[in-house]
Design a protein around this motif. Structure first.
Motif, PDB file in Angstrom:
ATOM      1  N   HIS A  71      84.391 -57.546  17.765  1.00  0.00           N
ATOM      2  CA  HIS A  71      84.880 -58.579  17.203  1.00  0.00           C
ATOM      3  C   HIS A  71      86.391 -59.178  17.682  1.00  0.00           C
ATOM      4  CE1 HIS A  71      86.266 -60.900  13.747  1.00  0.00           C
ATOM      5  NE2 HIS A  71      87.503 -60.121  13.437  1.00  0.00           N
ATOM      6  N   MET A  72      87.210 -57.970  18.121  1.00  0.00           N
ATOM      7  CA  MET A  72      88.376 -58.317  18.515  1.00  0.00           C
ATOM      8  C   MET A  72      88.395 -59.102  19.890  1.00  0.00           C
ATOM      9  SD  MET A  72      90.333 -57.381  16.025  1.00  0.00           S
ATOM     10  CE  MET A  72      91.994 -57.890  16.578  1.00  0.00           C
ATOM     11  N   TRP A  73      87.342 -58.842  20.647  1.00  0.00           N
ATOM     12  CA  TRP A  73      87.178 -59.344  21.817  1.00  0.00           C
ATOM     13  C   TRP A  73      86.962 -61.013  21.672  1.00  0.00           C
ATOM     14  CZ3 TRP A  73      84.633 -54.796  23.915  1.00  0.00           C
ATOM     15  CH2 TRP A  73      85.266 -54.245  25.124  1.00  0.00           C
ATOM     16  N   ARG A  75      88.155 -62.510  19.163  1.00  0.00           N
ATOM     17  CA  ARG A  75      89.402 -62.959  18.300  1.00  0.00           C
ATOM     18  C   ARG A  75      90.208 -63.344  19.446  1.00  0.00           C
ATOM     19  NH1 ARG A  75      89.602 -61.885  12.558  1.00  0.00           N
ATOM     20  NH2 ARG A  75      91.658 -62.453  12.671  1.00  0.00           N
ATOM     21  N   GLY A  76      89.966 -63.053  20.794  1.00  0.00           N
ATOM     22  CA  GLY A  76      91.006 -63.651  22.005  1.00  0.00           C
ATOM     23  C   GLY A  76      91.828 -62.319  22.158  1.00  0.00           C
ATOM     24  N   TYR A  77      91.609 -61.299  21.814  1.00  0.00           N
ATOM     25  CA  TYR A  77      92.438 -60.138  21.960  1.00  0.00           C
ATOM     26  C   TYR A  77      91.977 -59.476  23.517  1.00  0.00           C
ATOM     27  CZ  TYR A  77      94.525 -60.010  17.374  1.00  0.00           C
ATOM     28  OH  TYR A  77      95.168 -60.280  16.347  1.00  0.00           O
ATOM     29  N   ASN A  78      93.034 -58.910  24.337  1.00  0.00           N
ATOM     30  CA  ASN A  78      92.814 -57.969  25.294  1.00  0.00           C
ATOM     31  C   ASN A  78      92.712 -56.830  24.720  1.00  0.00           C
ATOM     32  OD1 ASN A  78      92.958 -56.896  28.029  1.00  0.00           O
ATOM     33  ND2 ASN A  78      95.060 -56.946  28.109  1.00  0.00           N
ATOM     34  N   LEU A 756      80.384 -62.270  24.270  1.00  0.00           N
ATOM     35  CA  LEU A 756      81.484 -61.619  24.052  1.00  0.00           C
ATOM     36  C   LEU A 756      82.752 -62.543  24.424  1.00  0.00           C
ATOM     37  CD1 LEU A 756      81.956 -58.503  23.122  1.00  0.00           C
ATOM     38  CD2 LEU A 756      82.064 -58.000  25.569  1.00  0.00           C
ATOM     39  N   ARG A 757      82.572 -63.415  25.102  1.00  0.00           N
ATOM     40  CA  ARG A 757      83.735 -64.257  25.445  1.00  0.00           C
ATOM     41  C   ARG A 757      83.713 -65.720  24.507  1.00  0.00           C
ATOM     42  NH1 ARG A 757      85.422 -60.328  27.056  1.00  0.00           N
ATOM     43  NH2 ARG A 757      84.781 -59.351  29.092  1.00  0.00           N
TER      44      ARG A 757
END
Ligand SMILES: [Zn+2]
Ligand SMILES: [Zn+2]
Length: 833
Positions: A71-73, A75-78, A756-757
């Motif tokens: 989910h965080m991937w 959402r654009g997180y590293n 995922l991206r």
């Protein structure tokens, strides 16, 4: 029949294909350079012990963490999402003994097997940062940290009690002592021996460990409470009693100095120095003390010292109350421990439950010195434990409240030099010595001339010798390896001996998560700026059974590393989540109960996606989950429905990929609204509520709605752009929970790149809200409230909603509603008399 085949969901065909693709692309789950500008997110599941087989508890733990990471991937997180192995420990030695396999080989084979299982489950770990604690590239840094702690006085040696099996001639861990007997020698009573052991001075951080808990708002309250109790801070007074006709003094710690005038005896531990001195020329006393000591040892060995049947003997000597000079008898008691507090207590039977019982048993006087503050309270009942009282029978201090008396008596003790206010902690220093083979060698050399000599940094790692004989007999295995033991002293160059103890495996897990940030660093445990970028961990996930040891030791280690200048954070993890257990038929899964469900079986029968999704769906993540195979089958059928819907309408959806639906109406609007509501719910849950069970349920509802409209969809009633948004978003919402299926369907819908991206879908608040309208409610012409009702509600439903509204209810209570006028969609008017 080609169509039929296409519509059959077959995880055994889909999943291995994607597993292979992901394995071939290590960048898939790799953290990115820090310069990328994305916010960082460090999500971590506790690393497993490599037993050789994942169990369902693991699957649940990792499914939670993996859903969050994915989910965080999106959402654009590293994202940093690593995995490793807590690979030292006794089971490897046991296996070595049983199967004649070297611990290293056994452990590495188990790791390979479990890694295959994790990959088959599609868990998105960055294997480039894998940490294996039993390998020298990791444990050398345990040694390095040990030396830094030794330099700072945080690692030290002292004599301490250990469990000793005379038959094994070795030290046993607490878990190897079963009912006071050796686990391998059922008839052999385990003894307590004094051995010189290494300790870490965790008590130097006791106060900070306690205060830090207040700031850990992202940790479960139950964990913080457990840690507070474990640290066990108590404020009180150290005070010294004199001894009649002798020069010694007896130091006691009490939290209730206000009751000292009620002390009618002083109780010493059998091993107290004064007892030893008194018994030296008193054979009778010596014999009785030996008996008390024996009882104490047995109770300790049984592990229930708190439950000991209390015995004591009077010494015939007297202690002097420092405040009033009263002589009180000195006793020796089996429940007073020499290594707890000062090894002596003042006994105040009038105001302490335990002292009361003891005094009654031995007819020691019981005296009231605190009276209840409330004059109507029962003045005769003892013991009186409350601090809500005033002093009586206490000389000059009579009439003072307990609290005032405490500070007054502390001041006097301080000014007269027989005591002071103090703070004590229940927390003990951390004993790290283990007389075992499969652990980190302690980097110390013992020299006859120079004493304790640290191994110089440039001689690290002190390698664990391989292929040694493990007998679990005759003391530390390393002590029998002459090539390991005999060394040259780094200082005097004379012959010297290596320390043969190894470190407690909790050392390994105290800092492993820092190593993940820079796992291949061979010059230092990690580069400080790299750790500083990633820390603290944003979300740590694991079992609540680690609330005390692992989670206190790792907090301690973090503070030590901070004080060494390696990191800047005070705490390792911002948020902690403790998942519930996986049980079967109401009981913990265990081989002996025959109720173990193997993850491999589940994956073989239903696929990894269904297994993972069931682990999230069957119960809220913090509750226990009773594993039901029917439930897994149900989730698998649900995924099959998703598969068929997407396959059937993929052509229509692809046709709508390039355009956006204008002003959707009717069924298209209804389905879009449901889609956006589902998106909003799941997004919100990922932000902290973590009701993944209801997330999955919401996706199921959405799919039901789509399926129910099958005939209209087939008739082309929903425009292609809406179909595209509907199916593509459905796949994105599924991606954290069922990554294989999501990847396959994403391709099918013509999506570009990896799921995922893709950005996590956004919900349109306007689209969600439109479902409800606001209607003003008036009473006798005055506006009282606004109610929200589903758009299109009829007059009857609106009337009911208005009458149920709180403000309306309170203003009509006890009155008569004479008339209700509803203008559907517009207003409600009540005439009240
Ligand atoms: Zn034994
Ligand atoms: Zn030397």
């Amino acid at each position: 029949m080609a169509e039929e085949k296409e519509l059959r969901y077959d995880p055994a065909a889909i999943e291995p294909k994607w597993q292979e693709r992901w394995a071939a692309d290590p960048s898939m789950y790799a953290a990115e350079p820090h310069s990328g500008g994305k916010p960082k997110y460090y999500v971590l599941e506790m690393l497993p012990y490599p037993s050789g087989q994942l169990h369902m508890g693991h699957v649940r733990n990792y499914s939670i963490g993996d859903a969050l990471a994915r989910h965080m991937w999106m959402r654009g997180y590293n994202v940093l999402h690593p995995m490793g192995w807590d690979a030292f420990g006794l089971p490897a030695e046991n296996a070595a003994l049983k199967n004649n396999t070297p611990p290293r080989e056994w452990t590495l084979a188990n790791i390979a097997a479990m890694k295959r299982q994790m990959q088959r489950l599609g868990l998105g770990y960055d294997w480039a940062t894998e940490v294996t604690t039993c390998l020298p590239d990791y444990y050398r840094w345990n040694q390095w940290f040990f030396l830094r702690m030794y330099e700072k006085g945080l690692a030290y040696r002292k004599k301490s009690k250990v469990n000793w099996c005379p038959e094994c001639a070795t030290v046993l861990a607490n878990e190897q002592v079963i009912d006071g007997r050796c686990w391998r020698h059922e008839d052999t009573i385990v003894e307590q021996r004094d051995l010189v052991q290494w300790f870490f001075r965790i008590t130097a951080y006791a106060q900070e460990l306690l205060e830090g808990l207040d700031k850990l708002e992202g940790w479960p309250e139950k964990v913080r409470i457990m840690q507070r109790n474990w640290i066990g801070r108590s404020e009180g007074t150290d005070v010294e009693f004199g001894v009649e006709n002798r020069s010694e003094r007896i130091r006691v710690f009490t939290t209730r100095i206000d009751t000292i005038f009620g002390a009618t005896s002083v109780q010493l531990a059998p091993e107290h120095a004064l007892v030893t001195a008194l018994a030296a020329d008193d054979a009778g006393l010596r014999e009785q003390v030996a008996k008390l000591l024996d009882e104490q040892k047995k109770a300790r060995e049984a592990g229930d010292i708190g439950e000991i049947e209390k015995h004591g003997i009077p010494t015939g000597r007297f202690a002097i109350n420092p405040y009033c000079g009263e002589l009180v008898p000195i006793w020796v008691a089996n429940y007073v421990l020499s290594d707890y507090g000062t090894g002596a207590i003042m006994s105040v039977p009038g105001h302490d439950e335990r002292d009361f019982e003891f005094a009654k048993k031995y007819a020691i006087p019981i005296r009231r010195v605190i009276a209840p503050a409330d004059p109507h309270a029962d003045q005769s009942e003892l013991p009186f434990i409350s601090e809500d009282g005033v002093l009586v029978n206490s000389g000059d201090f009579n009439g003072l409240s307990c609290h005032d008396a405490q500070s007054k008596l502390q001041e006097i003790a301080k000014s007269k030099g027989f005591g002071e206010a103090t703070v004590t902690f229940r927390l003990k220093d951390w004993g790290v010595s283990r007389q075992r083979y499969w652990g980190t060698p302690i980097p110390i050399i013992h020299c006859e001339h120079d004493g304790i000599v640290p191994v110089p940094d440039d001689q690290l790692p002190v390698l664990l010798p391989e292929r040694i004989e493990i007998t679990q007999q005759g003391g530390s295995p390393l002590s029998k390896v002459s090539g390991f033991v005999n060394v040259t002293c780094p200082k005097c160059k004379g012959p010297a001996k290596r320390e043969t103890d190894t470190m407690d495996t909790f050392v390994d897990s105290s800092w492993y998560f820092y190593r993940y940030t820079d796992a291949n660093n061979s010059a230092s445990p990690f580069a400080p700026q790299t750790a500083q970028y990633w820390f603290p961990i944003d979300q740590y996930i694991g079992g609540v059974e680690h609330a005390i040891l692992h989670l206190i030791y790792s907090r301690f280690w973090t503070k030590v590393m901070r004080d060494l200048g390696l990191i800047k954070n005070d705490e390792p993890a911002q948020r902690l989540f403790t998942q519930g257990m996986v049980i079967k038929d109401g009981a913990k899964m265990s081989k002996s109960k025959g109720n173990v469900v193997s993850p491999d079986d589940m994956v073989a029968r239903y696929g990894a996606d269904a297994t993972r999704m069931y682990a999230l769906f069957a119960a809220p993540p913090d509750r226990d989950l009773d594993w039901q195979e029917d439930g897994v089958a149900g989730v698998s059928r649900f995924l099959g429905r998703v598969w068929r819907i997407v396959m059937r309408y993929a052509p229509a959806a692809r046709a709508g990929a390039q355009s956006k639906a204008d002003n959707p109406q009717g069924l298209a609007l209804k389905l879009l609204r449901k889609l956006h509501q589902t998106t909003a719910k799941i997004t919100q849950d990922f932000e902290g509520r973590w009701h993944f069970n209801t997330c999955v349920a919401a996706i199921m509802e959405l799919v039901n709605d789509i399926q129910a409209a099958d005939a209209q969809l087939a008739a082309g009633e929903v425009p292609a752009p809406v179909m595209h948004e509907l199916l593509q978003t459905l796949v994105l919402l599924l991606a954290p929970f069922a990554p294989f299926l999501a990847a396959e369907l994403w391709d099918e819908l013509g999506g570009e790149g990896a799921v995922l991206r893709q950005p996590w879908p956004k919900s349109d608040p306007g689209l969600i809200k439109e479902d409800e309208i606001e209607i003003p409610v008036q009473i006798n012409g005055k506006l009282v409230s606004l109610i929200r009702v589903p758009a299109g509600s009829d007059a009857k439903a609106i009337e009911a909603a208005a009458l149920a509204e709180e403000k309306v209810k309170s203003r009509t209570a006890g009155k008569t509603v004479a008339k209700v006028i509803v203008v559907p969609g517009r207003a409600v008017n009540l005439v009240v008399k």
